[in-house]
Write an enzyme that holds these catalytic residues in place. Structure first.
Site, PDB file in Angstrom:
ATOM      1  N   TRP A 150      34.048  21.095 -64.984  1.00  0.00           N
ATOM      2  CA  TRP A 150      33.565  20.663 -63.808  1.00  0.00           C
ATOM      3  C   TRP A 150      32.912  21.308 -62.750  1.00  0.00           C
ATOM      4  O   TRP A 150      32.443  20.945 -61.952  1.00  0.00           O
ATOM      5  CB  TRP A 150      34.901  19.693 -63.035  1.00  0.00           C
ATOM      6  CG  TRP A 150      36.025  20.379 -62.796  1.00  0.00           C
ATOM      7  CD1 TRP A 150      37.242  20.218 -63.320  1.00  0.00           C
ATOM      8  CD2 TRP A 150      36.324  21.342 -61.761  1.00  0.00           C
ATOM      9  NE1 TRP A 150      38.054  21.215 -62.848  1.00  0.00           N
ATOM     10  CE2 TRP A 150      37.649  21.964 -61.976  1.00  0.00           C
ATOM     11  CE3 TRP A 150      35.427  21.995 -60.835  1.00  0.00           C
ATOM     12  CZ2 TRP A 150      37.863  22.789 -60.945  1.00  0.00           C
ATOM     13  CZ3 TRP A 150      35.985  22.871 -59.957  1.00  0.00           C
ATOM     14  CH2 TRP A 150      37.209  23.344 -60.124  1.00  0.00           C
ATOM     15  N   ASN A 151      33.034  22.663 -63.195  1.00  0.00           N
ATOM     16  CA  ASN A 151      32.753  23.682 -62.117  1.00  0.00           C
ATOM     17  C   ASN A 151      31.397  23.849 -61.863  1.00  0.00           C
ATOM     18  O   ASN A 151      30.703  24.326 -60.837  1.00  0.00           O
ATOM     19  CB  ASN A 151      33.408  24.929 -62.179  1.00  0.00           C
ATOM     20  CG  ASN A 151      33.175  25.829 -63.356  1.00  0.00           C
ATOM     21  OD1 ASN A 151      33.227  25.115 -64.352  1.00  0.00           O
ATOM     22  ND2 ASN A 151      32.696  26.962 -63.127  1.00  0.00           N
ATOM     23  N   LYS A 174      30.524  15.674 -73.995  1.00  0.00           N
ATOM     24  CA  LYS A 174      31.537  15.011 -73.166  1.00  0.00           C
ATOM     25  C   LYS A 174      31.532  15.952 -71.846  1.00  0.00           C
ATOM     26  O   LYS A 174      32.141  17.021 -71.877  1.00  0.00           O
ATOM     27  CB  LYS A 174      32.927  14.937 -73.976  1.00  0.00           C
ATOM     28  CG  LYS A 174      33.656  14.077 -72.926  1.00  0.00           C
ATOM     29  CD  LYS A 174      35.164  14.029 -73.192  1.00  0.00           C
ATOM     30  CE  LYS A 174      35.739  15.105 -72.181  1.00  0.00           C
ATOM     31  NZ  LYS A 174      35.777  14.844 -70.796  1.00  0.00           N
ATOM     32  N   PRO A 175      31.126  15.291 -70.732  1.00  0.00           N
ATOM     33  CA  PRO A 175      31.431  16.347 -69.454  1.00  0.00           C
ATOM     34  C   PRO A 175      32.795  15.975 -69.165  1.00  0.00           C
ATOM     35  O   PRO A 175      33.579  15.202 -69.584  1.00  0.00           O
ATOM     36  CB  PRO A 175      30.312  15.457 -68.485  1.00  0.00           C
ATOM     37  CG  PRO A 175      29.741  14.350 -69.027  1.00  0.00           C
ATOM     38  CD  PRO A 175      30.480  14.265 -70.673  1.00  0.00           C
ATOM     39  N   SER A 176      33.177  16.670 -68.055  1.00  0.00           N
ATOM     40  CA  SER A 176      34.506  16.710 -67.406  1.00  0.00           C
ATOM     41  C   SER A 176      34.609  15.213 -66.764  1.00  0.00           C
ATOM     42  O   SER A 176      33.601  14.630 -66.168  1.00  0.00           O
ATOM     43  CB  SER A 176      34.944  17.691 -66.363  1.00  0.00           C
ATOM     44  OG  SER A 176      35.901  17.371 -65.529  1.00  0.00           O
ATOM     45  N   GLU A 177      35.711  14.553 -66.989  1.00  0.00           N
ATOM     46  CA  GLU A 177      36.000  13.351 -66.224  1.00  0.00           C
ATOM     47  C   GLU A 177      35.805  13.324 -64.690  1.00  0.00           C
ATOM     48  O   GLU A 177      35.675  12.401 -64.011  1.00  0.00           O
ATOM     49  CB  GLU A 177      37.375  12.724 -66.649  1.00  0.00           C
ATOM     50  CG  GLU A 177      38.610  13.570 -66.299  1.00  0.00           C
ATOM     51  CD  GLU A 177      38.863  14.633 -67.405  1.00  0.00           C
ATOM     52  OE1 GLU A 177      38.169  15.342 -68.167  1.00  0.00           O
ATOM     53  OE2 GLU A 177      39.931  14.664 -67.699  1.00  0.00           O
ATOM     54  N   GLU A 249      34.648  29.116 -74.521  1.00  0.00           N
ATOM     55  CA  GLU A 249      34.504  29.925 -73.054  1.00  0.00           C
ATOM     56  C   GLU A 249      35.436  29.489 -72.209  1.00  0.00           C
ATOM     57  O   GLU A 249      35.369  28.495 -71.581  1.00  0.00           O
ATOM     58  CB  GLU A 249      33.129  29.519 -72.577  1.00  0.00           C
ATOM     59  CG  GLU A 249      31.667  29.836 -73.474  1.00  0.00           C
ATOM     60  CD  GLU A 249      31.522  31.064 -73.584  1.00  0.00           C
ATOM     61  OE1 GLU A 249      31.716  31.776 -72.600  1.00  0.00           O
ATOM     62  OE2 GLU A 249      30.771  31.485 -74.552  1.00  0.00           O
ATOM     63  N   GLY A 251      38.987  30.862 -69.438  1.00  0.00           N
ATOM     64  CA  GLY A 251      39.218  31.303 -68.137  1.00  0.00           C
ATOM     65  C   GLY A 251      38.959  32.785 -68.044  1.00  0.00           C
ATOM     66  O   GLY A 251      38.667  33.499 -68.890  1.00  0.00           O
ATOM     67  N   CYS A 283      34.317  30.786 -63.574  1.00  0.00           N
ATOM     68  CA  CYS A 283      34.771  31.639 -64.556  1.00  0.00           C
ATOM     69  C   CYS A 283      34.972  32.839 -64.484  1.00  0.00           C
ATOM     70  O   CYS A 283      35.847  33.723 -64.483  1.00  0.00           O
ATOM     71  CB  CYS A 283      34.675  31.272 -65.784  1.00  0.00           C
ATOM     72  SG  CYS A 283      32.976  31.426 -65.982  1.00  0.00           S
ATOM     73  N   GLU A 382      44.688  32.332 -63.360  1.00  0.00           N
ATOM     74  CA  GLU A 382      43.324  32.124 -62.648  1.00  0.00           C
ATOM     75  C   GLU A 382      43.558  30.879 -61.563  1.00  0.00           C
ATOM     76  O   GLU A 382      44.037  29.857 -61.782  1.00  0.00           O
ATOM     77  CB  GLU A 382      42.631  31.466 -63.981  1.00  0.00           C
ATOM     78  CG  GLU A 382      41.241  31.168 -63.526  1.00  0.00           C
ATOM     79  CD  GLU A 382      40.169  30.460 -64.415  1.00  0.00           C
ATOM     80  OE1 GLU A 382      40.777  29.505 -65.177  1.00  0.00           O
ATOM     81  OE2 GLU A 382      39.124  30.802 -64.510  1.00  0.00           O
ATOM     82  N   GLY A 455      38.170  33.801 -74.539  1.00  0.00           N
ATOM     83  CA  GLY A 455      37.421  33.106 -75.279  1.00  0.00           C
ATOM     84  C   GLY A 455      37.321  33.640 -76.714  1.00  0.00           C
ATOM     85  O   GLY A 455      37.816  34.628 -77.056  1.00  0.00           O
ATOM     86  N   GLU A 459      27.920  32.690 -75.928  1.00  0.00           N
ATOM     87  CA  GLU A 459      26.658  31.884 -75.666  1.00  0.00           C
ATOM     88  C   GLU A 459      25.590  32.792 -75.463  1.00  0.00           C
ATOM     89  O   GLU A 459      25.801  33.977 -74.933  1.00  0.00           O
ATOM     90  CB  GLU A 459      26.956  30.740 -74.454  1.00  0.00           C
ATOM     91  CG  GLU A 459      27.652  29.527 -75.111  1.00  0.00           C
ATOM     92  CD  GLU A 459      27.828  28.409 -74.160  1.00  0.00           C
ATOM     93  OE1 GLU A 459      27.536  28.624 -72.847  1.00  0.00           O
ATOM     94  OE2 GLU A 459      27.976  27.297 -74.444  1.00  0.00           O
TER      95      GLU A 459
END
Ligand code: NAD
Length: 489
Positions: A150-151, A174-177, A249, A251, A283, A382, A455, A459
């Site tokens: 979500w960030n 699928k994005p964060s809810e 990827e 924390g 992150c 974190e 991780g 990427e």
């Protein structure tokens, strides 16, 4: 803003409805801005099947054809940048200027980057034995399942979509809810490009329902995940049961090392940017600031003074520097670390409470603590907020030991004008990325990925090429010399 319905899925170009599972709030004023519908396993299955069908056509499109589409997508993002940034800010509290100038702009840039990158692919040919020609082909793999946090939903989600489809795959994201408003619109915008139906699909919902169904779906060939370490471990185990390659990827708890040989003012600017950008929810945040003792008093005083003057404001204000945190539970979690740090012997130098500036919204004052040791929870967990833990060190050896004494290994920051010291530090630090005299410089050609619990995989240009394609070795006999003959009696 009226309350929007976020569909359970976008399959091909069709919005699919589902049960409403939660409200989505504007962190700046706590108003409900959307109702999230959820894709269950059956809807996820439909989305994956659409992706399989889209892939059959997309995999045959030439490099030039894919480049054209990726550039068209970048232009579409630019054209719709105001709306996308607006949605991102309403959903996450990220300052509008950052959502616009960094996140959405970066998403468009990612599509252009991968368009350029795939035009420069290199191949391998071997002729060790002159009788044979061996060539290595890179083929797309199929359907990529993309799971985003979500960030930075549009920037990170956009990166995953661009990378997966550039190499000829289709995808289901699928994005964060918590933050699906912007990504859902992004997918609708991308659907306007000239791609076969089903190349990009989206499913919405909670991790344990929608995310899990996507990860274990037998026709999902790759899983690319960005999110928390605990979630990453669960996803990798689930994917591992199907031998599905993953990138993770995760924390971070990155050390920001300020040596006495640093350019003091630049290091100060960099340390503030490293922990307070994106409302501290990054992150790669430089959340553990390690300062050499000879300059520690001066540095800490200046750092606290500047942080005290951070402009906490509504994310739509033109001059905001620190907006609200993403949700009420997250705000409470971040604050709880300040309370716990006190009980563990830390001195709270700034903040630790909700901001009194606004009655509504998830605002907090920036938090700075002087940590008694690197072992306290504020130095090990974190926190993912505008929370800086400061430690001091005497020698470079001590700095490396402190920096590496964490389960994470995403990024390290080093501030010094001594070239030899910088070279030594980058070698000694256990992280996938080391930034020397700069905060947060992302070079897309280079891998971005974490060591240790930050991780698996990375990427970036080549890293994505390796992940989203598979190598096929083809050996061709080119000599007329007869083969050994069996069965002649
Ligand atoms: P999270 O792990 O809670 O959720 C991330 C995503 O995973 C969400 O879409 C969620 O719905 C989904 N999910 C949760 N459980 C799942 C399951 N069992 N199966 C499939 N999907 C599941 O993370 P978050 O709170 O959204 O994001 C914050 C975290 O992301 C922080 O730890 C941050 O460091 C990390 N992050 C890492 C990077 C990086 O590049 N290393 C970048 C940004 C954020």
């Amino acid at each position: 803003m009226s309350v929007q319905a976020i569909p359970a899925a976008i399959i091909g170009d069709t919005r699919v409805a589902g049960d409403v599972v939660q409200s989505v709030y504007d962190p700046a004023n706590e108003d409900a801005v959307a109702q999230l519908q959820e894709a269950d396993a059956a809807v996820v299955d439909q989305a994956v099947r659409a992706a399989v069908a889209g892939y059959a056509e997309w995999r045959t499109v030439s490099v030039e054809g894919r480049q054209k589409v990726l550039r068209q997508m970048a232009d579409l993002i630019d054209t719709n940048a105001d709306e996308l940034a607006d949605l991102e800010t309403s959903n996450t509290g990220i300052p509008l200027a950052q959502a616009h100038g960094r996140h959405v702009k970066r998403a468009a840039h990612n599509f252009r980057f991968f368009a350029d990158y795939i035009g420069q692919a290199e191949g391998q040919i071997y002729e060790q034995d002159p009788a044979f020609l061996t060539l290595v082909r890179r083929e797309s793999v199929g359907v990529a399942g993309l799971i985003a946090p979500w960030n930075a939903p549009i920037a990170l989600g956009g990166m995953k979509i661009a990378a997966s489809i550039a190499f000829g795959n289709s995808c289901v994201i699928k994005p964060s809810e918590q933050a699906s408003l912007g990504v859902t619109r992004l997918v609708e915008v991308l659907q306007q490009a000239d791609t076969p139906r089903g190349v990009i699909n989206l499913v919405n919902g909670r991790g344990a329902i929608t995310g899990q169904a996507l990860v274990v779906h037998p026709q999902v060939d790759r899983v690319s995940f960005t999110g928390g370490t605990t979630t990453g471990k669960a996803i990798m185990s689930a994917a591992g049961a199907h031998l599905k390659p993953c990138t993770m990827e995760l924390g971070g708890k990155s050390a920001n090392i300020i040596f006495e040989s640093a350019d003091f003012e630049t290091a100060l600017d960099g340390a503030l940017l490293g922990i307070f950008t994106n409302n501290g929810q990054q992150c790669l945040a430089g959340s553990r600031i390690l300062v050499q003792r000879s300059i520690a008093d001066r540095f800490i005083e200046a750092f606290v003074e500047r942080a005290r003057k951070l402009r906490i404001d509504h994310p739509r204000s033109a001059t905001v520097e620190l907006g609200p945190l993403a949700s009420a539970p997250h705000r409470d979690r971040v604050l709880s670390f300040a309370a716990q740090a006190r009980t563990e012997g830390a001195r709270v130098l700034l903040g630790g409470e909700r901001s009194t500036k606004f009655d509504r919204g998830y605002y907090i004052d920036p938090i700075i603590i002087a940590a008694p040791s690197n072992d306290i929870s504020a130095c090990q967990d974190e926190i993912f907020g505008p929370f800086a833990s400061i430690l001091t060190f005497e020698t470079p050896e001590e700095a490396y030991a402190l920096a590496n004494a964490t389960k994470f290994g995403l990024v390290s920051y080093v501030w010094t004008q001594d070239l030899m010291l910088a070279m030594e530090a980058q070698e000694r630090l256990e992280s996938g990325v080391v930034w020397v005299n700069t905060p947060m410089m992302r070079e897309l050609r280079a891998p971005f990925g974490g060591f240790k619990e930050s991780g698996v995989g990375a990427e970036g240009g080549r890293a994505c090429e390796q992940f989203y394609t598979r190598e096929k070795t083809v050996t061709i006999r080119k000599s007329r010399a007869p083969l050994q003959r069996l069965g002649l009696g």
